[in-house]
Scaffold this active site. Structure first.
Site, PDB file in Angstrom:
ATOM      1  N   SER A  41       0.827  -1.213   0.000  1.00  0.00           N
ATOM      2  CA  SER A  41       0.000   0.000   0.000  1.00  0.00           C
ATOM      3  C   SER A  41       0.861   1.263   0.000  1.00  0.00           C
ATOM      4  O   SER A  41       0.335   2.375   0.020  1.00  0.00           O
ATOM      5  CB  SER A  41      -0.925   0.013   1.218  1.00  0.00           C
ATOM      6  OG  SER A  41      -0.191  -0.190   2.404  1.00  0.00           O
ATOM      7  N   ASN A 128      -1.896  -2.715  13.269  1.00  0.00           N
ATOM      8  CA  ASN A 128      -3.348  -2.538  13.219  1.00  0.00           C
ATOM      9  C   ASN A 128      -3.815  -1.318  14.016  1.00  0.00           C
ATOM     10  O   ASN A 128      -4.661  -0.544  13.552  1.00  0.00           O
ATOM     11  CB  ASN A 128      -4.051  -3.807  13.724  1.00  0.00           C
ATOM     12  CG  ASN A 128      -3.746  -4.984  12.832  1.00  0.00           C
ATOM     13  OD1 ASN A 128      -3.192  -4.814  11.742  1.00  0.00           O
ATOM     14  ND2 ASN A 128      -4.085  -6.183  13.284  1.00  0.00           N
ATOM     15  N   HIS A 174     -40.168  22.756 -10.765  1.00  0.00           N
ATOM     16  CA  HIS A 174     -40.168  21.934 -11.995  1.00  0.00           C
ATOM     17  C   HIS A 174     -39.374  22.609 -13.118  1.00  0.00           C
ATOM     18  O   HIS A 174     -39.645  22.374 -14.290  1.00  0.00           O
ATOM     19  CB  HIS A 174     -41.597  21.649 -12.500  1.00  0.00           C
ATOM     20  CG  HIS A 174     -42.545  21.217 -11.439  1.00  0.00           C
ATOM     21  ND1 HIS A 174     -42.788  19.900 -11.133  1.00  0.00           N
ATOM     22  CD2 HIS A 174     -43.303  21.946 -10.560  1.00  0.00           C
ATOM     23  CE1 HIS A 174     -43.665  19.826 -10.133  1.00  0.00           C
ATOM     24  NE2 HIS A 174     -43.975  21.054  -9.767  1.00  0.00           N
ATOM     25  N   SER A 295     -13.190  27.031 -25.967  1.00  0.00           N
ATOM     26  CA  SER A 295     -13.244  25.818 -26.770  1.00  0.00           C
ATOM     27  C   SER A 295     -12.100  25.857 -27.759  1.00  0.00           C
ATOM     28  O   SER A 295     -11.726  26.932 -28.241  1.00  0.00           O
ATOM     29  CB  SER A 295     -14.582  25.762 -27.506  1.00  0.00           C
ATOM     30  OG  SER A 295     -14.462  24.978 -28.663  1.00  0.00           O
ATOM     31  N   ASN A 303     -16.977  28.248 -21.386  1.00  0.00           N
ATOM     32  CA  ASN A 303     -17.628  27.107 -20.727  1.00  0.00           C
ATOM     33  C   ASN A 303     -17.465  27.129 -19.208  1.00  0.00           C
ATOM     34  O   ASN A 303     -16.388  27.441 -18.710  1.00  0.00           O
ATOM     35  CB  ASN A 303     -17.032  25.793 -21.251  1.00  0.00           C
ATOM     36  CG  ASN A 303     -17.244  25.625 -22.739  1.00  0.00           C
ATOM     37  OD1 ASN A 303     -18.258  26.070 -23.275  1.00  0.00           O
ATOM     38  ND2 ASN A 303     -16.295  24.993 -23.407  1.00  0.00           N
ATOM     39  N   GLU A 308     -19.038  22.201 -13.950  1.00  0.00           N
ATOM     40  CA  GLU A 308     -19.347  20.864 -14.501  1.00  0.00           C
ATOM     41  C   GLU A 308     -18.492  19.793 -13.829  1.00  0.00           C
ATOM     42  O   GLU A 308     -18.967  18.711 -13.497  1.00  0.00           O
ATOM     43  CB  GLU A 308     -19.086  20.844 -16.005  1.00  0.00           C
ATOM     44  CG  GLU A 308     -20.034  21.720 -16.800  1.00  0.00           C
ATOM     45  CD  GLU A 308     -19.553  21.881 -18.233  1.00  0.00           C
ATOM     46  OE1 GLU A 308     -19.562  20.890 -18.973  1.00  0.00           O
ATOM     47  OE2 GLU A 308     -19.157  22.999 -18.618  1.00  0.00           O
ATOM     48  N   TYR A 335      -9.098  -7.001  12.624  1.00  0.00           N
ATOM     49  CA  TYR A 335      -8.515  -6.480  11.386  1.00  0.00           C
ATOM     50  C   TYR A 335      -8.539  -7.523  10.272  1.00  0.00           C
ATOM     51  O   TYR A 335      -8.321  -8.712  10.504  1.00  0.00           O
ATOM     52  CB  TYR A 335      -7.067  -6.022  11.625  1.00  0.00           C
ATOM     53  CG  TYR A 335      -6.391  -5.563  10.348  1.00  0.00           C
ATOM     54  CD1 TYR A 335      -6.590  -4.265   9.874  1.00  0.00           C
ATOM     55  CD2 TYR A 335      -5.608  -6.436   9.595  1.00  0.00           C
ATOM     56  CE1 TYR A 335      -6.004  -3.852   8.682  1.00  0.00           C
ATOM     57  CE2 TYR A 335      -5.018  -6.023   8.406  1.00  0.00           C
ATOM     58  CZ  TYR A 335      -5.221  -4.725   7.949  1.00  0.00           C
ATOM     59  OH  TYR A 335      -4.666  -4.313   6.777  1.00  0.00           O
ATOM     60  N   GLN A 340      -7.291  -2.398   4.109  1.00  0.00           N
ATOM     61  CA  GLN A 340      -6.287  -1.543   3.464  1.00  0.00           C
ATOM     62  C   GLN A 340      -6.933  -0.711   2.343  1.00  0.00           C
ATOM     63  O   GLN A 340      -6.416   0.320   1.940  1.00  0.00           O
ATOM     64  CB  GLN A 340      -5.162  -2.414   2.908  1.00  0.00           C
ATOM     65  CG  GLN A 340      -4.022  -1.648   2.293  1.00  0.00           C
ATOM     66  CD  GLN A 340      -2.809  -2.535   2.063  1.00  0.00           C
ATOM     67  OE1 GLN A 340      -2.115  -2.888   3.003  1.00  0.00           O
ATOM     68  NE2 GLN A 340      -2.564  -2.911   0.828  1.00  0.00           N
ATOM     69  N   LYS A 343      -8.211   3.510   2.341  1.00  0.00           N
ATOM     70  CA  LYS A 343      -7.453   4.770   2.301  1.00  0.00           C
ATOM     71  C   LYS A 343      -7.650   5.632   1.065  1.00  0.00           C
ATOM     72  O   LYS A 343      -7.858   6.841   1.166  1.00  0.00           O
ATOM     73  CB  LYS A 343      -5.964   4.470   2.456  1.00  0.00           C
ATOM     74  CG  LYS A 343      -5.628   4.108   3.858  1.00  0.00           C
ATOM     75  CD  LYS A 343      -4.231   3.563   3.981  1.00  0.00           C
ATOM     76  CE  LYS A 343      -4.167   2.696   5.203  1.00  0.00           C
ATOM     77  NZ  LYS A 343      -5.108   1.544   5.157  1.00  0.00           N
TER      78      LYS A 343
HETATM   79  N1  ARG Z   1      -1.118  -1.496   5.271  1.00  0.00           N
HETATM   80  C1  ARG Z   1      -2.029  -2.037   6.218  1.00  0.00           C
HETATM   81  C2  ARG Z   1      -3.387  -1.371   6.044  1.00  0.00           C
HETATM   82  O1  ARG Z   1      -3.428  -0.305   5.545  1.00  0.00           O
HETATM   83  C3  ARG Z   1      -1.554  -1.802   7.611  1.00  0.00           C
HETATM   84  C4  ARG Z   1      -2.046  -2.781   8.602  1.00  0.00           C
HETATM   85  C5  ARG Z   1      -1.497  -4.122   8.302  1.00  0.00           C
HETATM   86  N2  ARG Z   1      -1.777  -5.059   9.298  1.00  0.00           N
HETATM   87  C6  ARG Z   1      -1.637  -6.387   9.078  1.00  0.00           C
HETATM   88  N3  ARG Z   1      -1.882  -7.159  10.059  1.00  0.00           N
HETATM   89  N4  ARG Z   1      -1.310  -6.860   7.910  1.00  0.00           N
HETATM   90  O2  ARG Z   1      -4.401  -1.894   6.408  1.00  0.00           O
END
Ligand code: ARG
Length: 483
Positions: A41, A128, A174, A295, A303, A308, A335, A340, A343
């Site tokens: 991630s 976690n 309306h 344009s 525009n 928009e 967890y 993940q 985010k």
């Molecule tokens: N990158 C993980 C997430 O965003 C962090 C937590 C990972 N925890 C684990 N037990 N793999 O969720």
């Protein structure tokens, strides 16, 4: 440069092309690179770098205070974290995709900085509770900033509304002309929507300002930690009562996305009006060049792209809300790696909402209002028909009968090709003897607006009072700028 590119630099400069993971003990073989990449991630959670360091600083301070690690090691770790902090601010950290996420990247960098003492930063903590802490910190900051940006936008609205209390436009139902209204009154409707949005974000702060830190992986820890202490160091009001809930709760993100969806829905409705009003057909407003585009082929075009785009971006915020709700719906406690996925939608929403609010503040503050076109529009229609019916009703005719009389007059006008104000006294009298000379002033749109002085109505007195009330609200809740 993408995170993995930077990561290659990091891994090569440190340990050749193999980076030792921080959890290899239990494993006899390592995953293939593409599998690691899929699970990583770091490409997006590097957004949390400062929050992660902030959380670690508080955690280490607590470990020392509680006698869990020696003070000298605490000092070492702290100075290492501070070095990483200033590198992060200067965008000098090179992340490795092999280190999976921001937490493992920083821990490995810390060990590189300060040696094996760095490995103690994770005592009594898990990724976690760490990741949940980071996100609480992140949202606390950004929700407060969004509240500030809403206030700025409200100020722009109130300012325009004040200048246009007596500017008359057709009011619609309306999308058909209904009754004339004050343009200021129309704008102020958005002030109150935004006020509710702001209240929702403000109310949610108490659920964001809760510390999960110290919940460990799911069950708490055997170390004698002090969760209240880290919570107060991080500026959280309180701690999660239950360790399982602490690490598996994402309600605070869902609530933020839901509040953001309502806000975007309001911005989208205003976008739609801006787009209509600036069209050739309406010509009620002209947007400043700074918020319009041309344009590439049609030289005459101007525009309303920004409006928009905001209308369009509303869809992605709704999508982010539905995304996280769907991710969470089947997860057993506590967890799960699915989480993940919480985010990117959150980061994207923060960016979308903050950007949209800033654009809108500028767009509304600089728009040019074509009062004349608005006024003419109210004079060339039948939006004063209710005035005529009210006139008869105030002289004792049951409203339903008055409505019928006026309906027939409107039909008569359409057939004759004129408006109600063009009818002669004789023509009016022929449908009701109660019409007198004063009916002509009643028919003027400005008069119609002025007389709608019931609480919250479009009457000038009401709109002026609403503007004053709004100003009081804004000066009472002046939110500090966060970012
Ligand atoms: N990158 C993980 C997430 O965003 C962090 C937590 C990972 N925890 C684990 N037990 N793999 O969720």
């Amino acid at each position: 440069m993408g995170a993995s590119d930077k990561g290659e630099q990091h891994s090569q400069s440190k340990e050749g092309d193999r980076v030792k993971k921080l959890w290899t003990g239990r494993f006899t073989k390592s995953a293939e690179e593409w599998v690691d990449e899929f699970g990583a991630s770091i490409e997006f959670d590097q957004e949390l770098v400062l929050e992660d360091i902030q959380g670690s600083l508080a955690h280490v301070q607590m470990l020392v205070k509680c006698g869990i690690i020696p003070a000298e090691e605490g000092i070492k770790i702290k100075s290492g974290l501070e070095k990483l902090q200033s590198k992060a601010i200067d965008s000098e950290l090179a992340y490795s995709v092999k280190m999976e996420d921001i937490h493992l990247n920083l821990e490995s960098m810390l060990i590189d900085e300060v040696g094996s003492a760095g490995g103690k930063v994770h005592t009594g903590r898990s990724r976690n509770d760490q990741v949940a802490t980071d996100m609480h910190l992140y949202l606390l900051k950004h929700a407060k900033n969004i509240i500030h940006l809403i206030t700025e936008f409200q100020e722009a609205i109130v300012h325009q509304a004040e200048m246009h209390v007596e500017t008359i436009i057709p009011g619609y139902t309306h999308l058909q002309r209904a009754q004339p209204i004050s343009f200021g009154h129309h704008l102020m409707a958005y002030f109150w929507m935004l006020e509710r949005d702001k209240q929702r974000y403000t109310e949610s702060l108490k659920r964001i300002s809760v510390s999960p830190l110290g919940a460990g992986a799911l069950a708490g820890t055997t170390f004698p930690i002090d969760r209240e202490y880290t919570a107060s160091l991080l500026g959280f009001d309180t701690i999660y009562e239950n360790s399982l809930d602490a690490v598996s709760d994402r309600d605070f993100i869902i609530e933020f996305l839901s509040n953001s969806s309502a806000l975007m829905m309001h911005l989208s409705r205003l976008s739609e009006e801006i787009i209509l009003w600036s069209s050739q057909e309406f010509q009620f407003i002209e947007l400043d060049d700074a918020f319009s585009t041309g344009s590439s082929i049609m030289p005459q075009k101007k525009n309303p792209d920004m409006a928009e785009l905001i209308r369009g971006k509303t869809g992605r915020v709704y999508g982010n809300l539905i995304g996280i709700l769907t991710v969470m719906k089947g997860l057993p406690l506590a967890y799960n790696k699915d989480m993940q996925e919480d985010k990117e939608g959150m980061f994207d929403t923060v960016k979308t909402v903050s950007g949209s609010l800033k654009i809108f503040s500028g767009m509304i503050a600089t728009m040019k209002v074509n009062k004349e076109t608005m006024r003419k529009a109210t004079e060339q229609d039948f939006s004063n028909a209710t005035e005529l019916a009210d006139y008869l009703a105030s002289k004792g005719v049951p409203f339903r009968e008055a409505h019928e009389v006026v309906g027939k007059l409107v039909l008569y006008c359409i057939e004759k090709g004129c408006f109600l104000k063009d009818l002669s006294m004789k023509e009016l009298k022929s449908s009701s003897g109660l019409f007198e000379q004063d009916i002509y002033s009643v028919l003027s749109p400005a008069e119609a607006v002025k007389r709608r002085n019931s609480a919250g109505g479009t009457g000038f007195e009401q709109v002026k009072a609403a503007v004053e009330k709004a100003k009081d609200i804004l000066s009472a809740n002046k939110e500090p700028q966060i970012l």
